[in-house]
Structure formats: C-alpha cells, structure tokens
Write a protein that holds these residues in place. Structure first.
Motif, PDB file in Angstrom:
ATOM      1  N   TRP A  25       8.281   7.280   1.739  1.00  0.00           N
ATOM      2  CA  TRP A  25       9.420   6.440   2.197  1.00  0.00           C
ATOM      3  C   TRP A  25      10.041   6.640   3.788  1.00  0.00           C
ATOM      4  O   TRP A  25      10.581   5.351   3.886  1.00  0.00           O
ATOM      5  N   ASN A  26       9.982   7.060   4.675  1.00  0.00           N
ATOM      6  CA  ASN A  26      10.201   7.037   6.099  1.00  0.00           C
ATOM      7  C   ASN A  26       9.846   6.190   5.953  1.00  0.00           C
ATOM      8  O   ASN A  26      10.235   5.289   6.937  1.00  0.00           O
ATOM      9  N   LEU A  27       8.129   5.887   6.224  1.00  0.00           N
ATOM     10  CA  LEU A  27       7.447   4.460   7.005  1.00  0.00           C
ATOM     11  C   LEU A  27       8.268   3.606   6.437  1.00  0.00           C
ATOM     12  O   LEU A  27       7.865   2.251   6.447  1.00  0.00           O
ATOM     13  N   LEU A  28       8.555   3.506   4.801  1.00  0.00           N
ATOM     14  CA  LEU A  28       8.419   2.095   4.499  1.00  0.00           C
ATOM     15  C   LEU A  28       9.901   1.692   5.084  1.00  0.00           C
ATOM     16  O   LEU A  28       9.976   0.657   5.160  1.00  0.00           O
ATOM     17  N   ARG A  29      11.216   2.947   5.113  1.00  0.00           N
ATOM     18  CA  ARG A  29      12.491   2.192   5.495  1.00  0.00           C
ATOM     19  C   ARG A  29      11.981   2.198   6.712  1.00  0.00           C
ATOM     20  O   ARG A  29      13.030   0.953   7.465  1.00  0.00           O
ATOM     21  N   GLN A  30      10.890   3.043   8.199  1.00  0.00           N
ATOM     22  CA  GLN A  30      11.107   2.479   9.368  1.00  0.00           C
ATOM     23  C   GLN A  30      10.285   0.511   9.009  1.00  0.00           C
ATOM     24  O   GLN A  30      11.068  -0.060   9.885  1.00  0.00           O
ATOM     25  N   ARG A  31      10.095   0.375   7.845  1.00  0.00           N
ATOM     26  CA  ARG A  31       9.145  -0.545   8.332  1.00  0.00           C
ATOM     27  C   ARG A  31       9.832  -1.485   8.061  1.00  0.00           C
ATOM     28  O   ARG A  31       9.983  -3.440   8.619  1.00  0.00           O
ATOM     29  N   ARG A  32      11.230  -1.461   6.798  1.00  0.00           N
ATOM     30  CA  ARG A  32      11.562  -2.860   6.781  1.00  0.00           C
ATOM     31  C   ARG A  32      12.714  -2.623   7.850  1.00  0.00           C
ATOM     32  O   ARG A  32      13.531  -3.716   8.117  1.00  0.00           O
ATOM     33  N   VAL A  36       3.968   6.922  10.695  1.00  0.00           N
ATOM     34  CA  VAL A  36       4.045   8.112  10.255  1.00  0.00           C
ATOM     35  C   VAL A  36       4.567   8.522  11.001  1.00  0.00           C
ATOM     36  O   VAL A  36       3.493   9.497  11.639  1.00  0.00           O
ATOM     37  N   ARG A  37       5.852   9.768  10.184  1.00  0.00           N
ATOM     38  CA  ARG A  37       6.294  10.232  11.489  1.00  0.00           C
ATOM     39  C   ARG A  37       5.772  12.360  10.787  1.00  0.00           C
ATOM     40  O   ARG A  37       5.358  12.445   9.800  1.00  0.00           O
ATOM     41  N   SER A  38       5.272  13.027  12.149  1.00  0.00           N
ATOM     42  CA  SER A  38       5.242  14.678  10.416  1.00  0.00           C
ATOM     43  C   SER A  38       6.016  15.094   9.984  1.00  0.00           C
ATOM     44  O   SER A  38       7.278  14.626   9.651  1.00  0.00           O
ATOM     45  N   SER A  39       6.044  16.030   8.863  1.00  0.00           N
ATOM     46  CA  SER A  39       6.486  17.143   8.279  1.00  0.00           C
ATOM     47  C   SER A  39       7.608  16.971   8.867  1.00  0.00           C
ATOM     48  O   SER A  39       9.319  17.295   8.289  1.00  0.00           O
ATOM     49  N   ASP A  40       7.489  17.556   9.611  1.00  0.00           N
ATOM     50  CA  ASP A  40       8.712  18.456  10.498  1.00  0.00           C
ATOM     51  C   ASP A  40      10.076  17.661  11.017  1.00  0.00           C
ATOM     52  O   ASP A  40      11.446  17.927  10.493  1.00  0.00           O
ATOM     53  N   VAL A  60       0.923  -1.159  -0.102  1.00  0.00           N
ATOM     54  CA  VAL A  60      -0.281   0.081   0.494  1.00  0.00           C
ATOM     55  C   VAL A  60       1.125   1.410  -0.023  1.00  0.00           C
ATOM     56  O   VAL A  60       0.585   1.975  -0.754  1.00  0.00           O
ATOM     57  N   ILE A  61       1.866   1.356   0.729  1.00  0.00           N
ATOM     58  CA  ILE A  61       3.090   2.236   0.995  1.00  0.00           C
ATOM     59  C   ILE A  61       3.556   2.090  -0.689  1.00  0.00           C
ATOM     60  O   ILE A  61       3.444   3.761  -1.168  1.00  0.00           O
ATOM     61  N   SER A  62       3.926   1.378  -1.166  1.00  0.00           N
ATOM     62  CA  SER A  62       4.776   1.692  -2.606  1.00  0.00           C
ATOM     63  C   SER A  62       3.622   1.999  -3.215  1.00  0.00           C
ATOM     64  O   SER A  62       4.140   2.813  -4.143  1.00  0.00           O
ATOM     65  N   SER A  63       2.667   1.561  -3.426  1.00  0.00           N
ATOM     66  CA  SER A  63       1.272   2.453  -4.291  1.00  0.00           C
ATOM     67  C   SER A  63       1.135   3.530  -4.145  1.00  0.00           C
ATOM     68  O   SER A  63       1.159   4.199  -5.371  1.00  0.00           O
ATOM     69  N   ARG A  64       1.031   3.675  -3.260  1.00  0.00           N
ATOM     70  CA  ARG A  64       1.605   5.370  -2.860  1.00  0.00           C
ATOM     71  C   ARG A  64       2.259   6.524  -3.644  1.00  0.00           C
ATOM     72  O   ARG A  64       2.102   7.427  -3.641  1.00  0.00           O
ATOM     73  N   ILE A  65       3.745   5.501  -3.483  1.00  0.00           N
ATOM     74  CA  ILE A  65       4.606   6.249  -3.684  1.00  0.00           C
ATOM     75  C   ILE A  65       4.582   6.580  -4.754  1.00  0.00           C
ATOM     76  O   ILE A  65       4.507   7.651  -5.342  1.00  0.00           O
ATOM     77  N   GLY A  66       3.831   5.566  -5.636  1.00  0.00           N
ATOM     78  CA  GLY A  66       3.826   5.702  -7.160  1.00  0.00           C
ATOM     79  C   GLY A  66       2.530   6.960  -7.754  1.00  0.00           C
ATOM     80  O   GLY A  66       2.763   7.329  -8.976  1.00  0.00           O
ATOM     81  N   GLU A  67       2.012   6.627  -6.758  1.00  0.00           N
ATOM     82  CA  GLU A  67       0.632   7.906  -7.068  1.00  0.00           C
ATOM     83  C   GLU A  67       1.312   9.303  -7.042  1.00  0.00           C
ATOM     84  O   GLU A  67       0.982   9.891  -7.990  1.00  0.00           O
ATOM     85  N   LEU A  68       1.977   9.152  -5.763  1.00  0.00           N
ATOM     86  CA  LEU A  68       2.808  11.147  -6.150  1.00  0.00           C
ATOM     87  C   LEU A  68       3.565  11.066  -6.701  1.00  0.00           C
ATOM     88  O   LEU A  68       3.725  12.708  -7.289  1.00  0.00           O
ATOM     89  N   ILE A  69       4.623   9.940  -6.860  1.00  0.00           N
ATOM     90  CA  ILE A  69       5.259  10.752  -8.444  1.00  0.00           C
ATOM     91  C   ILE A  69       4.443  10.851  -9.655  1.00  0.00           C
ATOM     92  O   ILE A  69       5.236  11.702 -10.198  1.00  0.00           O
ATOM     93  N   ASP A  70       3.717   9.861  -9.489  1.00  0.00           N
ATOM     94  CA  ASP A  70       3.154  10.532 -10.482  1.00  0.00           C
ATOM     95  C   ASP A  70       2.087  11.549 -10.809  1.00  0.00           C
ATOM     96  O   ASP A  70       2.614  11.931 -11.762  1.00  0.00           O
ATOM     97  N   GLU A  71       1.596  11.650 -10.208  1.00  0.00           N
ATOM     98  CA  GLU A  71       1.235  13.132 -10.170  1.00  0.00           C
ATOM     99  C   GLU A  71       2.468  14.034  -9.404  1.00  0.00           C
ATOM    100  O   GLU A  71       2.189  14.990 -11.000  1.00  0.00           O
ATOM    101  N   GLU A  72       3.329  14.104  -9.136  1.00  0.00           N
ATOM    102  CA  GLU A  72       4.873  15.044  -9.664  1.00  0.00           C
ATOM    103  C   GLU A  72       4.724  15.514 -11.033  1.00  0.00           C
ATOM    104  O   GLU A  72       5.486  16.490 -11.703  1.00  0.00           O
ATOM    105  N   HIS A  73       5.576  14.089 -11.614  1.00  0.00           N
ATOM    106  CA  HIS A  73       5.832  14.643 -13.015  1.00  0.00           C
ATOM    107  C   HIS A  73       4.989  15.025 -13.998  1.00  0.00           C
ATOM    108  O   HIS A  73       4.899  15.264 -14.740  1.00  0.00           O
ATOM    109  N   GLN A  74       3.467  14.087 -14.058  1.00  0.00           N
ATOM    110  CA  GLN A  74       2.582  14.911 -14.257  1.00  0.00           C
ATOM    111  C   GLN A  74       2.088  16.863 -14.460  1.00  0.00           C
ATOM    112  O   GLN A  74       2.478  17.786 -15.000  1.00  0.00           O
ATOM    113  N   LEU A  75       2.346  17.270 -12.928  1.00  0.00           N
ATOM    114  CA  LEU A  75       2.449  18.417 -12.749  1.00  0.00           C
ATOM    115  C   LEU A  75       3.337  19.218 -13.013  1.00  0.00           C
ATOM    116  O   LEU A  75       3.400  20.120 -13.637  1.00  0.00           O
TER     117      LEU A  75
END
Length: 74
Positions: A42-49, A63-67, A5-20
């Motif tokens: 990415w931080n959450l995925l690294r924590q899990r791994r 999930v950690r805060s953006s700060d 799910v996290i990897s899928s979300r990363i892909g969606e965000l990257i796709d949107e970034e590229h479209q923009l």
C-alpha cells in the motif's frame, strides 16, 4: 512494478489473510507477516500515485523497508 501488479499483489495477500482467518487457528506469525507486506505494498502504491499527481515519474518510487513503513502514521 506498475500499479496493476501492485494492486494484484495486494489482492493476493488479502485473499491469503482471509483464508488464514477462516481456517480456525491461524498462524499469528504468518498473519503479522501478511500485514507488514500489505502495508509495504500500500505504501508503494501511495508513493506512485503521489508522484504521478505531482507530475513526477512513479517508477522512481521504491519499496520501503518494513521498519520504515511500520513507523509511518496512517
């Protein structure tokens, strides 16, 4: 949230970034928001791994805060 799910979300965000970026005049605020959300995912995925590699429960990772994420050294 599991790794797929996290990897899928990363892909969606990257796709949107590229479209923009291809759109000519991307919204700088939206691009910044996307970058922050990508860093958080990415931080959450690294924590899990890391937890899994250490023999710990990856589902304890949160999930950690953006700060916090933006202060981390890459």
């Amino acid at each position: 949230m599991d790794d797929k799910v996290i990897s899928s979300r990363i892909g969606e965000l990257i796709d949107e970034e590229h479209q923009l970026e291809r759109g000519g005049r991307p919204d700088p605020k939206r691009l910044e928001d996307l970058e922050i959300e990508l860093d958080r995912c990415w931080n959450l995925l690294r924590q899990r791994r890391a937890r899994r590699a250490a023999g710990e429960d990856p589902d304890v990772a949160q999930v950690r805060s953006s700060d916090v994420v933006e202060r981390c050294l890459q």
